[in-house]
Design an enzyme around this catalytic site. Sequence first.
Site, short mmCIF file in Angstrom:
data_model
loop_
_atom_site.label_atom_id
_atom_site.label_comp_id
_atom_site.label_asym_id
_atom_site.label_seq_id
_atom_site.Cartn_x
_atom_site.Cartn_y
_atom_site.Cartn_z
N GLY A 46 -17.46 16.40 21.80
CA GLY A 46 -18.24 15.32 21.48
C GLY A 46 -19.20 15.59 20.54
O GLY A 46 -19.54 16.60 20.24
N GLY B 164 -22.94 13.92 18.43
CA GLY B 164 -23.91 13.01 18.23
C GLY B 164 -24.75 13.06 17.23
O GLY B 164 -24.66 14.22 16.31
N SER B 165 -25.84 12.54 17.04
CA SER B 165 -26.73 12.57 15.77
C SER B 165 -27.36 13.98 15.73
O SER B 165 -27.94 14.34 14.79
CB SER B 165 -27.90 11.44 15.80
N GLY C 163 -26.27 16.86 17.23
CA GLY C 163 -25.46 18.28 17.25
C GLY C 163 -23.95 17.76 17.63
O GLY C 163 -23.67 16.61 17.86
N VAL D 3 -20.69 18.96 20.68
CA VAL D 3 -20.43 19.79 21.71
C VAL D 3 -19.05 20.40 21.89
O VAL D 3 -18.25 19.73 21.51
CB VAL D 3 -21.01 19.14 23.15
N LYS E 251 -23.51 23.43 23.31
CA LYS E 251 -24.07 22.34 22.17
C LYS E 251 -24.77 22.89 21.04
O LYS E 251 -25.63 23.83 21.43
CB LYS E 251 -24.97 21.46 23.01
N ASP F 161 -32.76 8.47 26.75
CA ASP F 161 -31.68 8.13 26.07
C ASP F 161 -30.53 8.06 27.16
O ASP F 161 -29.50 8.72 27.06
CB ASP F 161 -31.27 9.27 25.16
#
Length: 825
Positions: free
Chosen positions: A510, A512-513, A515, A517, A532, A638
């Site tokens: 995955g 995200g903003s 980093g 994983v 991560k 979050d």
Amino acid sequence: MLPPSLYNWSSIEVFSVGFNMLYGSIPGDIGSKFPKLQHFALTRNHFTGTIPSSISNISSLEVLRLINNRFRGYVPPTLGKLGTIQELSLAYNRLEANDNKGWEFIISLANCSQLQQLILGFNSFEGQLPNSIMNLSTNLQKLYLGYNRISGSIPADIGSLVGLESLIIGNNYLSGVIPESIGKLENLNELTLSNNRLSGLMPSSLGNLSQLISFYASYCNLEGPLPASLGGLKNLFALDLLRNYNLNGSIPREIFKLPSLSWYLDLSYNSLSGLIPMEVGSLANLNELTLSGNRLSGQIPYSIQNCIVLELLLLDNNLFDGSIPQSLKNIKGLSKLNLTMNKFSGSIPIALGSIGNLHELYLAHNNLSGSIPLVLQKVISLTKLDVSFNNLQGKVPNEGVFRNITYLAVVGNINLCGGTPQLQLAPCPTDPLNKNRKKMSKSLVISLAVVGAIMFSLSFILLAWILYKKLKPSKMILAPNSIIDENYNRIPSHALFRGTNEFSEVNLLGRGSYGAVYKCVLDTEELTLAVKVFNLGQSRYSKSFEAECEAMRRIRHRCLIKIITSCSSINHQGQEFKALVFEFMPNGNLDRWLHPKSQEPNTNNTLSLAQRLDIVVNIVDVVEYLHNYCQPLVIHCDLKPSNILLAEDMSARVGDFGISRILQENTGEGMQASSTGIRGSIGYVAPEYGEGSVVSTAGDIYSLGILLLEMFTGRSPTEGTFQDSLDLHKFVQDALPDRAFEIADTTMWLHIGHHDNIASIRIQECLISIFRLGLSCSKKQPRDRALTRDVAREMHAIRNAHLKFIGRPGPEREASTREIQSIIE
């Protein structure tokens, strides 16, 4: 359907067709069909429609039992004409009432002087309970109003119903205090107040209820000390005051002297303090004693050995100290012993090995020392043992029951060794001076020592050279606040590099903003991890790494993602490198299960209703821990499906604390200013954050509410259909209560196939409760949202009620068990 010809038998006195699969409706003119009818029962069928008002014309009717059907609408306000009625049982239907209409039938029932049972539980009654209920007959013995949405307070003069033997009003929205007049109900043998919003002190008049057999008041907001007058409940069989949180003071010794208390005593998760009185030994017939989650201190009284039939003893999450008493060995039937999160010291008593029925033993997070007793190998019933985070040392047993024990946790004891290979502990050292070596000549010993020293020096130089060559491109340094699980060695950078195939897209789990994983398989191929890697182009990404390290250093919960280590280094390109290494979650994140992409939905890629309920409970438990029990408190900031990971058994793990905030002072629902603007993700972030408001627990509750609505509708809050004034909150709000099935995620039904009418009713009730809870969490104004502890209380109640319906035992006992059984009977 019933043959119409049945209604031509005008001489019928008893009409009972319960526990079948009949359907249809009651004829509107039934009042003129059976002029001699005394007993009319349609229990547990599939009848629908409304209850016709003409039924009030059957003047001879004594029993009207319509339990467990699908009747809806309002109860006829003319039932008061049934002058001979003794039992009115309408539970498990869809009958309605509110503050504007529907409660009129209660007023009319004041004319029914022979009424003994009024059973109205499991319906859709809401609004305030009318005071006219106090005008019912003093002959009334059973009043069941549980599992509705009744609000307001318990009438102050409830004591006027002096004939009551059972008062069941749990699982509503009742508030206010328990009236002092309740002590006048001297015939009462069953009192259920659980799962309401009651507050204030427990009245001392409760001690007057000398005939009381069971008293359930769990999941309320009662406060203050337990009244010593409870010692007057001489016939009490079960007492449950679980999770009131603000009950405080010491436990009155009078409670431990109750002669009939034999099923269970549950005072867990309150704020009780002080010692357990020696009088606990008087409870010789008690099966379960649960005092978890309080502030109790001192030592466990040796007199507890007199509780010879005790099966469950749960004292975890307290401040007990001293040694674990040897006298526990005398409780031969003890099945579960939980002493986790206390201050016990000394060794684990060998005497525990003589408890032949012991199934579960939890001793984690204490100050225990010494070794794990070998005698535990012989406790053949033992399936779960947790001795984590103590000061234990020596060899972990690996024979007997330890060969195939279901659950064994020993982490946090750095001096333990050996055990089964699954524990991944270091092997225990062997004795270097055995008998054979003692016989060796002195010269041979010296020669071997010299040769050994030379070989060791050469080996050391060679190993140092190899490590230098391998580590030269990337020097891996552990961050100052690293969290190292004792089961894992520190992982060198080249191992992470190789294990992720140079962080290739193939292993990407995955992005995200902050980093990405990656899945990482170490060289042994026996250990799979998740790595991560943070984007470090801007300072806020570095702060995210630091924030997550700091949060994960402070918190520990079974439903939090488990961190293995944190790494900070310079990569082979000379750039800064920061990463966190976590346990690998084989089932990915919740988002992929709620919104499977490019796959036909089936039972292998979607979640059942029960699974979703379990997952939500896991998430809520974490949020409650972060907001109320963590030291200091943490705001996640979050909560969303992509940050919820699913383990192999589909239990949830909350992760990604990259933008979390740690409150410097525990101020309950306290706040701390945000320095980075909006904290959260679009669709889940609380609206006040967009207006510059400070970070608060209410913000997490908003995100949790949206997440809850998404899980049970299958709709993302950011999908294209939500625009202008329509959002997920309003979409659900407009659909309730009639269209709960319509808006529910249809993939849930792939797991249960066809469900009959009764199942449909129960599922709809569950869905409505879930949606209402989600709506109460996601209200626009923070002050209007539910409190964290209330969300946890209601979510557990919803899940446990559903588990009981589908026949699956829940993790906690619900006070309504006897209520449900009584209603069905």
